[in-house]
Design an enzyme around this catalytic site. Structure first.
Site, PDB file in Angstrom:
ATOM      1  CE  LYS A 148       3.924   7.762   5.505  1.00 42.78           C
ATOM      2  NZ  LYS A 148       3.211   7.543   6.785  1.00 42.78           N
ATOM      3  CG  ASN A 203      38.642  18.396 -18.704  1.00 34.15           C
ATOM      4  OD1 ASN A 203      38.605  19.548 -18.286  1.00 34.15           O
ATOM      5  ND2 ASN A 203      37.889  17.429 -18.216  1.00 34.15           N
ATOM      6  CB  THR A 217      -5.933   0.618   4.326  1.00 32.23           C
ATOM      7  OG1 THR A 217      -6.854   0.463   5.423  1.00 32.23           O
ATOM      8  CG2 THR A 217      -4.852   1.605   4.730  1.00 32.23           C
ATOM      9  CG  HIS A 236      50.414  20.125  -3.045  1.00 26.53           C
ATOM     10  ND1 HIS A 236      51.340  19.713  -2.128  1.00 26.53           N
ATOM     11  CD2 HIS A 236      51.119  20.590  -4.097  1.00 26.53           C
ATOM     12  CE1 HIS A 236      52.555  19.923  -2.599  1.00 26.53           C
ATOM     13  NE2 HIS A 236      52.444  20.458  -3.783  1.00 26.53           N
ATOM     14  CG  LEU A 262      -1.758  -1.292   1.419  1.00 24.63           C
ATOM     15  CD1 LEU A 262      -2.659  -1.160   2.642  1.00 24.63           C
ATOM     16  CD2 LEU A 262      -2.568  -1.610   0.173  1.00 24.63           C
TER      17      LEU A 262
END
EC number: 2.7.7.23
Length: 460
Positions: free
Chosen positions: A23, A391, A82, A368, A9
């Protein structure tokens, strides 16, 4: 026992979530509530797996189909409840087949509902010879749940919803989890005459249990693990349930030989795999299909998403997505590895380095302040600080190849497409636009100009 159909459900809105999405599409530990329940139910191998939708129906249906292409979608009409959801499902399912056997019905807002609990429910239902069995649990605070009302001998009489319960019924702590097993034919009969004479004006599935009592025994099986059947109504409940689940996940891995220094600040999703003697430091989020090798160290404050970290590698204060990090490699701090990287054994990606679709050879170091994207770097090459592989030309991405045993000076710019051979040395500040042959040196002719006594215009 034979499971003719399983009905999930998923028609409700979940207003208490105060969200623009249903939900059931909220997530816990990396998966939506709906997908988690679908996983648990599908493992029972029902002949038909159906999901009932209504609120944002197409969105929920698409989520269900994309997760399991064999699912049957049932759209509930505007009649609420339901009971009405199951009426719609049974009407659609019985058009195709004459259901004969058990039908499992489960709500989709119990993200920790597990297959083992459902297996036990089905076994109890079959052994007891019930026409219908409801899965229950005992809660210290049952507020919001339907209460299980039994007679003096412990038989289930009915289920009373919170808004319809009197004071004595509200004191009952055994509650309905919204998971049921019915005999298919009994279910069809029981839901045929449901009525909406209740405070909500809805068709309650719980009323079908009373109708079923006339034709078969109705029983109740208490879930052995209350957490597995805990529902989510709002974000406060979601946070509490997620924390409880994560605690169990962390405890599982610690018992498997993983050191987790601070489980309270370590979040591990269900599909993550961790080898023994790995160390997870505080503040880590391990997500997706992440795999961490033996004696690897992750953290502190690191996010891994679908990453593979080989044995003895170290990832510190970094974000790593869909990247394979080789044995004894060293990543971080503050490194961002976007999807598609392959870093070799003993390699390094250091502070403020970003990589994307980069293949880094064994022993190669990018210590780095560099960007390496769409690039192949050979073995035992060192990339000076501040180096960029350029690139992108505004339309297309281009590739950079740098060979093995290359020494790249600080502040280099490689304008792709470009290939640098093995054993090359590049001067600091070089802009490399063209291919460089192996065993050579390349540098840019940058003339330094000094203007003595110069001041900016506003100081003159």
């Amino acid at each position: 026992m034979a499971l003719s159909a399983a009905i999930i459900l998923a028609a409700g809105e979940g207003t208490r979530m105060r969200s623009n999405k249903p939900k059931v599409l909220h997530t816990l530990a990396g998966k939506t509530f709906l997908n988690r329940v679908m996983d648990s139910v599908a493992a029972l191998d029902p002949d038909t797996l159906a999901v009932v939708v209504h609120y944002q129906a197409e969105r929920v249906a698409e989520a269900a189909r994309s997760y399991n292409e064999h699912v049957t979608i049932v759209e509930q009409d505007d009649i609420p409840g339901t009971g009405r959801a199951v009426q719609c499902a049974m009407a659609q399912l019985t058009q195709k087949d004459d259901l004969d056997g058990a039908v499992l019905i489960a709500a989709s807002d119990m993200p920790l509902l597990d297959t083992d609990t459902l297996d036990q429910l089905l076994a109890f239902h079959e052994k007891s010879g019930n026409g219908a069995t409801v899965l229950t649990t005992i809660l210290d605070d049952p507020t919001g749940y339907g209460r299980i009302i039994r007679d003096s001998e412990g038989n289930v009489l009915r289920i009373v919803e919170q808004k319809d319960a009197n004071s004595s019924e509200l004191a009952v702590r055994e509650v309905n989890t919204s998971v049921y097993v019915f005999d298919a034919k009994l279910l069809a009969e029981a839901i045929a005459n449901l009525k909406s004479n209740n405070a909500q004006g809805e068709f309650y599935l719980t009323d079908a249990l009373e109708a079923a009592k006339a034709n078969g025994a109705v029983g109740a099986f208490a879930a052995p693990d209350p957490l597995s059947v805990e529902g989510v109504n709002d974000r406060v409940q979601l946070a509490a349930l997620a924390k409880a689940h994560n605690k169990r996940v962390c405890e599982h891995w610690m018992r498997e030989g993983v050191t987790i220094l601070d489980p309270d600040t370590t979040w591990i999703e269900d599909d993550v795999q961790i080898a023994r003697d790995a160390v997870i430091l505080p503040g880590c989020f391990l997500q997706g299909h992440t795999v961490i090798g033996e004696a690897a160290e992750v953290g502190p404050y690191t996010t891994l998403i679908g990453a593979t970290i080989d044995a003895e590698a170290h990832v510190e204060r970094s974000r790593v997505q869909e990247t394979h990090i080789g044995r004894a490699a060293n990543i971080g701090p503050w490194t961002y590895l976007r999807p598609g990287n392959e870093l070799g054994e003993g390699s390094k990606a250091g502070a403020f380095v970003e990589m994307k679709k980069a293949h880094i050879g064994n022993g190669t170091k990018v210590p780095h302040l560099s960007y390496v994207g769409d690039a192949d770097l050979g073995e035992h090459t060192n990339i000076g600080g501040g180096t960029i592989t350029a690139n992108y030309d505004g339309v297309h991405k281009h590739h950079t190849t740098i060979g093995s045993n290359v020494h790249v000076g600080a502040g280099n710019l490689f304008v792709a497409p470009v290939t640098v051979g093995d054993g090359v040395t590049t001067g600091a500040g070089s802009v490399v636009r063209h291919d460089v042959p192996s065993d050579s040196m390349v540098y840019s002719e940058n003339t330094q100009h000094v203007v003595e006594g110069w001041k900016p215009e506003w100081e003159r």
